[in-house]
Design a protein around this motif. Sequence first.
Motif, PDB file in Angstrom:
ATOM      1  N   GLY A   1       0.824  -1.215   0.000  1.00 16.75           N
ATOM      2  CA  GLY A   1       0.000   0.000   0.000  1.00 16.75           C
ATOM      3  C   GLY A   1       0.855   1.261   0.000  1.00 16.75           C
ATOM      4  O   GLY A   1       0.753   2.106  -0.915  1.00 16.75           O
ATOM      5  N   PRO A   2       1.731   1.452   1.013  1.00 16.79           N
ATOM      6  CA  PRO A   2       2.621   2.626   0.992  1.00 16.79           C
ATOM      7  C   PRO A   2       3.558   2.644  -0.213  1.00 16.79           C
ATOM      8  O   PRO A   2       3.901   3.708  -0.728  1.00 16.79           O
ATOM      9  N   LEU A   3       3.963   1.436  -0.680  1.00 19.87           N
ATOM     10  CA  LEU A   3       4.846   1.389  -1.843  1.00 19.87           C
ATOM     11  C   LEU A   3       4.132   1.938  -3.085  1.00 19.87           C
ATOM     12  O   LEU A   3       4.714   2.705  -3.865  1.00 19.87           O
ATOM     13  N   ALA A   4       2.893   1.552  -3.278  1.00 23.53           N
ATOM     14  CA  ALA A   4       2.133   2.073  -4.423  1.00 23.53           C
ATOM     15  C   ALA A   4       1.962   3.583  -4.321  1.00 23.53           C
ATOM     16  O   ALA A   4       2.086   4.311  -5.317  1.00 23.53           O
ATOM     17  N   ALA A   5       1.686   4.058  -3.095  1.00 31.62           N
ATOM     18  CA  ALA A   5       1.548   5.504  -2.899  1.00 31.62           C
ATOM     19  C   ALA A   5       2.858   6.217  -3.200  1.00 31.62           C
ATOM     20  O   ALA A   5       2.868   7.311  -3.793  1.00 31.62           O
ATOM     21  N   MET A   6       3.980   5.613  -2.808  1.00 32.03           N
ATOM     22  CA  MET A   6       5.285   6.213  -3.084  1.00 32.03           C
ATOM     23  C   MET A   6       5.544   6.299  -4.584  1.00 32.03           C
ATOM     24  O   MET A   6       6.029   7.326  -5.090  1.00 32.03           O
ATOM     25  N   ILE A   7       5.237   5.243  -5.309  1.00 32.83           N
ATOM     26  CA  ILE A   7       5.473   5.237  -6.756  1.00 32.83           C
ATOM     27  C   ILE A   7       4.638   6.314  -7.438  1.00 32.83           C
ATOM     28  O   ILE A   7       5.134   7.075  -8.283  1.00 32.83           O
TER      29      ILE A   7
END
Length: 417
Positions: free
Chosen positions: A77-83
């Motif tokens: 979840g946070p990884l997708a937001a970061m990308i």
Amino acid sequence: MAEAGRSVLNEAWGRIPQTRETAAGYGSFTRTRIERVSELLIGSGSFVFALQAFVAALGPGDEREGWHLPLVVAVFGPLAAMIVACLIGRFARVFSALFIVVYFAALALWPAVTVGSQPIPTEEPWTFYLLTVATAAAVIAFPLSLQIAATIAAPLLFGVTRLVQGGFDDRFWVPVGLDVSFAIILGSVLVVLGWTYRSVAANVDETRARAVASYAEAAAAAATERERVAVAALMHDSVLGALLSAERAGTPRERTLAVSMAREALTRLANAEKDAWEGSDEPVDAVRLAEEIESAAREMGIDTAVARKLDEDTPRVPGRVARALVLAAMQAVANAVQHADAVGLAVELRGRAEPGGVTVRVRDAGGGFDIDRIPDDRLGIRGSIQARVTAVGGRTEIESGSSGTTVTLHWESGNRW
């Protein structure tokens, strides 16, 4: 001179095409672009690694029942937001830092959530594919010292948790050692590249700032010289006008006016260094104009209050413009006192938000005059009011008749001089 240098520096920088990235300031022109390129590259690269890790996470995991899905959602979840943040250029640091915190937490929980599993030494878990992403996120989110710490800590933490999961079996030491070494080397390359490009960008920005400052200094010197020539010309015209008026004076009234003109010319000569062309160009609040007019009027022995009608979002006025408007208004006040005995004298300041600008209006109830019949040697209106306001990008309106005279000074924020 320092204030003039900063003013010309603003003008010089304004010649460079401005975008959202360059608006950050003089010293971040290249650095801002490097940061943006880094975000785009890291966002794109992280997407590839994240896709690889996500495919690995879709298969059977080592986690205990009920732990796999929550852990995957918590990390991706946070990884997708970061990308997404890196690609659009908004809040990249915030979501990068959030991903690092969540990822480290997932690594720390890994031994607990994989208790009882039977891992294969040569098959890495899905968390391994995100080690490089964690280092890249640190490059975006943290200063250099924390980037180095994250580059070393993440692989070591992964290695320790992997060994704990395998019960420190001898079969795990070599594969885990290779994984940790590979992650540290790749992460170090990312950190070094990021530091190198940022250092180069900082040096380019510093060199550019020095070049613009050098230009500003030279331009300020040239502007100061032009201003001195303009002041000298104005002084010459004032003195010449006074002399011509004295020569033509044939009545007591005309002689009185000639004396007044001579006094004004001498005052200008004595205060040439305080001319409106000099001083700081730092913007001031519009209400400052009213205060300056009232103060200058008191110095002339005139007690008048300036009526203020200012919109809430009235723009600030550049210092040079403010001084020109105040001096022009004071000349209009002086004319009203000299020629109309200050009958019905009123001064009004109006500030507008749309279109942004200010208006100063000086009224009197005297006998008025014919503007077209003003002699060429009378510079009170042409030089001290009209020319002065025009020089800063404003305009002047003068209405005069038997019911009185109104001098209106306009300046709009979009005007340049």
